[in-house]
Design a protein around this motif. Sequence first.
Motif, PDB file in Angstrom:
ATOM      1  N   ALA A 130       0.840  -1.212   0.000  1.00 47.07           N
ATOM      2  CA  ALA A 130       0.000   0.000   0.000  1.00 47.07           C
ATOM      3  C   ALA A 130       0.870   1.256   0.000  1.00 47.07           C
ATOM      4  CB  ALA A 130      -0.944  -0.007   1.199  1.00 47.07           C
ATOM      5  N   THR A 131       1.940   1.241   0.793  1.00 46.37           N
ATOM      6  CA  THR A 131       2.855   2.383   0.842  1.00 46.37           C
ATOM      7  C   THR A 131       3.562   2.559  -0.496  1.00 46.37           C
ATOM      8  OG1 THR A 131       3.131   2.093   3.232  1.00 46.37           O
ATOM      9  CG2 THR A 131       4.816   3.387   2.092  1.00 46.37           C
ATOM     10  N   ALA A 132       3.973   1.450  -1.111  1.00 45.84           N
ATOM     11  CA  ALA A 132       4.643   1.510  -2.416  1.00 45.84           C
ATOM     12  C   ALA A 132       3.706   2.078  -3.477  1.00 45.84           C
ATOM     13  CB  ALA A 132       5.140   0.125  -2.825  1.00 45.84           C
ATOM     14  N   THR A 153       3.068 -15.752   4.020  1.00 48.95           N
ATOM     15  CA  THR A 153       3.353 -16.933   3.205  1.00 48.95           C
ATOM     16  C   THR A 153       4.302 -16.566   2.071  1.00 48.95           C
ATOM     17  OG1 THR A 153       1.572 -16.657   1.579  1.00 48.95           O
ATOM     18  CG2 THR A 153       1.001 -17.814   3.643  1.00 48.95           C
ATOM     19  N   GLN A 154       5.041 -17.540   1.617  1.00 50.46           N
ATOM     20  CA  GLN A 154       5.963 -17.332   0.500  1.00 50.46           C
ATOM     21  C   GLN A 154       5.195 -16.986  -0.773  1.00 50.46           C
ATOM     22  OE1 GLN A 154       9.227 -17.002   0.609  1.00 50.46           O
ATOM     23  NE2 GLN A 154       9.280 -16.585  -1.577  1.00 50.46           N
ATOM     24  N   GLY A 155       4.036 -17.597  -0.963  1.00 50.28           N
ATOM     25  CA  GLY A 155       3.239 -17.313  -2.153  1.00 50.28           C
ATOM     26  C   GLY A 155       2.810 -15.861  -2.228  1.00 50.28           C
ATOM     27  N   ARG A 156       2.384 -15.311  -1.106  1.00 41.15           N
ATOM     28  CA  ARG A 156       1.971 -13.906  -1.076  1.00 41.15           C
ATOM     29  C   ARG A 156       3.169 -12.990  -1.306  1.00 41.15           C
ATOM     30  NH1 ARG A 156      -2.118 -13.874   4.056  1.00 41.15           N
ATOM     31  NH2 ARG A 156      -1.919 -11.602   3.837  1.00 41.15           N
ATOM     32  N   ARG A 157       4.315 -13.362  -0.760  1.00 39.49           N
ATOM     33  CA  ARG A 157       5.534 -12.569  -0.952  1.00 39.49           C
ATOM     34  C   ARG A 157       5.940 -12.559  -2.420  1.00 39.49           C
ATOM     35  NH1 ARG A 157      10.725 -13.721  -1.332  1.00 39.49           N
ATOM     36  NH2 ARG A 157      12.256 -12.205  -0.624  1.00 39.49           N
ATOM     37  N   THR A 158       5.972 -13.735  -3.035  1.00 40.12           N
ATOM     38  CA  THR A 158       6.371 -13.869  -4.434  1.00 40.12           C
ATOM     39  C   THR A 158       5.429 -13.095  -5.353  1.00 40.12           C
ATOM     40  OG1 THR A 158       7.363 -16.023  -3.993  1.00 40.12           O
ATOM     41  CG2 THR A 158       6.798 -15.542  -6.292  1.00 40.12           C
ATOM     42  N   LEU A 163       4.188  -8.233  -8.706  1.00 45.37           N
ATOM     43  CA  LEU A 163       3.290  -7.119  -8.994  1.00 45.37           C
ATOM     44  C   LEU A 163       3.999  -5.770  -8.835  1.00 45.37           C
ATOM     45  CD1 LEU A 163       0.441  -6.494  -9.897  1.00 45.37           C
ATOM     46  CD2 LEU A 163      -0.269  -6.540  -7.505  1.00 45.37           C
ATOM     47  N   LEU A 164       4.854  -5.647  -7.830  1.00 41.13           N
ATOM     48  CA  LEU A 164       5.617  -4.411  -7.653  1.00 41.13           C
ATOM     49  C   LEU A 164       6.523  -4.153  -8.861  1.00 41.13           C
ATOM     50  CD1 LEU A 164       6.528  -4.694  -3.885  1.00 41.13           C
ATOM     51  CD2 LEU A 164       5.205  -2.846  -4.937  1.00 41.13           C
ATOM     52  N   ARG A 165       7.172  -5.206  -9.339  1.00 39.59           N
ATOM     53  CA  ARG A 165       8.043  -5.071 -10.522  1.00 39.59           C
ATOM     54  C   ARG A 165       7.228  -4.721 -11.763  1.00 39.59           C
ATOM     55  NH1 ARG A 165      10.415  -9.658  -8.302  1.00 39.59           N
ATOM     56  NH2 ARG A 165       9.237 -10.987  -9.706  1.00 39.59           N
ATOM     57  N   ASP A 166       6.149  -5.480 -11.985  1.00 39.50           N
ATOM     58  CA  ASP A 166       5.379  -5.339 -13.222  1.00 39.50           C
ATOM     59  C   ASP A 166       4.520  -4.078 -13.259  1.00 39.50           C
ATOM     60  OD1 ASP A 166       6.483  -7.774 -13.889  1.00 39.50           O
ATOM     61  OD2 ASP A 166       4.625  -8.921 -13.626  1.00 39.50           O
TER      62      ASP A 166
END
Length: 181
Positions: A130-132, A153-158, A163-166
């Motif tokens: 949200a901050t990003a 979870t690792q899935g949520r992190r990945t 999404l941040l990159r894309d």
Amino acid sequence: MKGHALLIIDMINALDFPRGDKLLAAALPAARNIARLKKRLKPRGVPAIYVNDNYGQWRSDFKQVVAECGAAGSLGAPLVKLLHPEDDDFFVLKPERSGFRDTPLRMLLGKLGAKKLILTGVALDVCVFATATDADMHGFELRVPSDCVASETQGRRTASLKLLRDALQADTRPSRSITLR
């Protein structure tokens, strides 16, 4: 280095919620990496800003939050020990997920001359994300070092890093790749 700021989001945390233990397991390695990054950047003039939840305590202050989260018996005490704020660090208490919503963060960053933000902390898929998103909307250049963030979870992190990159073109390379330019 003028123009940069290190945001440490919600790492001063009691983790007193369901699955707090899951987040702690992921947050400890991130906290170690954040501490190393802060130690490396601070002598180069990069300010550290703790952007932290106010836990609905409208009369609290940051020192009180640090004391409560770092108290014996607090699940988050190891995080506070690793990332205990220093006297010259900045802080912003936030009432919502984003560090920008209803806080003086944007004004502080302006006073510091920061245009490039290094976002670290927990939970990547909630408050860091949200901050990003808000930082991107305000025109800041974003770094979100993948080894300095955690989710339950690792899935949520990945998924969040992708999404941040894309979507935001955030640089998510590990913290060791950070060079100040």
